[in-house]
Motif scaffolding. Sequence first.
Motif, mmCIF file in Angstrom:
data_model
loop_
_atom_site.group_PDB
_atom_site.id
_atom_site.type_symbol
_atom_site.label_atom_id
_atom_site.label_comp_id
_atom_site.label_asym_id
_atom_site.label_seq_id
_atom_site.Cartn_x
_atom_site.Cartn_y
_atom_site.Cartn_z
ATOM 1 N N ASP A 8 0.813 -1.217 0.000
ATOM 2 C CA ASP A 8 0.000 0.000 0.000
ATOM 3 C C ASP A 8 0.847 1.268 0.000
ATOM 4 O O ASP A 8 0.761 2.102 0.901
ATOM 5 C CB ASP A 8 -0.977 -0.038 1.194
ATOM 6 N N HIS A 10 0.531 3.370 -2.637
ATOM 7 C CA HIS A 10 -0.441 4.351 -3.155
ATOM 8 C C HIS A 10 0.214 5.538 -3.833
ATOM 9 O O HIS A 10 -0.195 6.693 -3.601
ATOM 10 C CB HIS A 10 -1.363 4.834 -2.037
ATOM 11 N N ASP A 47 -1.791 -2.280 -4.099
ATOM 12 C CA ASP A 47 -2.010 -0.839 -4.044
ATOM 13 C C ASP A 47 -0.656 -0.157 -4.173
ATOM 14 O O ASP A 47 -0.297 0.737 -3.396
ATOM 15 C CB ASP A 47 -2.767 -0.400 -2.782
ATOM 16 N N HIS A 152 -3.466 -9.322 -1.535
ATOM 17 C CA HIS A 152 -3.734 -7.941 -1.091
ATOM 18 C C HIS A 152 -4.808 -7.950 0.004
ATOM 19 O O HIS A 152 -4.573 -7.486 1.111
ATOM 20 C CB HIS A 152 -4.180 -7.072 -2.272
ATOM 21 N N HIS A 193 -3.775 -4.078 2.446
ATOM 22 C CA HIS A 193 -5.101 -3.511 2.232
ATOM 23 C C HIS A 193 -5.693 -2.777 3.436
ATOM 24 O O HIS A 193 -6.352 -1.754 3.277
ATOM 25 C CB HIS A 193 -6.091 -4.583 1.773
ATOM 26 N N HIS A 195 -4.253 -1.289 5.943
ATOM 27 C CA HIS A 195 -3.466 -0.106 6.326
ATOM 28 C C HIS A 195 -3.118 -0.067 7.802
ATOM 29 O O HIS A 195 -2.675 0.960 8.317
ATOM 30 C CB HIS A 195 -4.177 1.195 5.917
ATOM 31 N N VAL A 273 -8.397 3.670 1.044
ATOM 32 C CA VAL A 273 -7.886 2.334 1.284
ATOM 33 C C VAL A 273 -7.903 1.538 0.002
ATOM 34 O O VAL A 273 -8.888 1.568 -0.715
ATOM 35 C CB VAL A 273 -8.720 1.618 2.359
HETATM 36 FE FE LIG Z 1 -4.457 0.418 0.152
#
Ligand SMILES: [Fe+2]
Length: 273
Positions: A8, A10, A47, A152, A193, A195, A273
């Motif tokens: 993650d 992002h 992510d 994920h 996923h 977080h 998220v």
């Molecule tokens: Fe995420």
Amino acid sequence: MIIAHISDTHLALDSPGAERRIGDFASTIADINALDPPADVIVHTGDIVHNGRRDEYAQAVALLAKARAPVYVLPGNKDDRANLRAAFSGAGYFTAGCDFIDYAVEDYPVRLIALDTLSPGNGGGDFRREQAEHLKELINAEPGKPIAVFTHHPPFEVTVGPDRFHFATMDSMERLRDALQQCARIIAVFSGHVHRAASGLVGRIPARVVPCVATTLRKGEYPSPMKTRPVYHVHRYDPAWGFATESRVVSIDASAARERRTASTPAASLADV
Ligand SMILES: [Fe+2]
């Protein structure tokens, strides 16, 4: 065997938080590079980018190119399967002819199996019947080694945070859980996923979620000095005991360069998220 597990990141270019996301990612790779003993492998559980854009993946590829250990990636709900595949296919580890980014890595004492739970247009995960069949083939391709599975979306009830289940349907999560429990050699499931750190079980299999690398999206309470320092997991494998997982806070040295570049801290939202 030492696995550095990140998730993650992002990456979101052309956004107010772009520099900070890049800095979080870069400082995490720098910290992994400084581990002693070193990581044997790095797994990113998705992510990777925030909008699925090709330029975001180009940035991710550039950042991961600085890693000393081999890197393996799989998609999350914010990823674009085709663009991710195009960006990372040069490494040659994706299964040829497979619609999903499901694959096995054979180079270590523990086999790594990555499973693609992306359901386009849906934040929740999916695991289709054909993937369950393919998972059997991946498992049966090697008869002896233990296996760590990476996804994920976590395939277990997460008891921290507002959402307990992270698959679009209970059927798809149960399909994945059933498939995993068919093989006694699967000794761990590692996911992203959510977080935030979480742990659970898939039958008898211990399962863990790593917090997100993107510090502005991280859930849970952290002391003030840690708020700008990414967190990732180091999974150390011992043949007698299985995996022991350490939460690693990126060192101040690794994050210092990032902090010099960071101007602002955008607020996080659940929609991220
Ligand atoms: Fe995420």
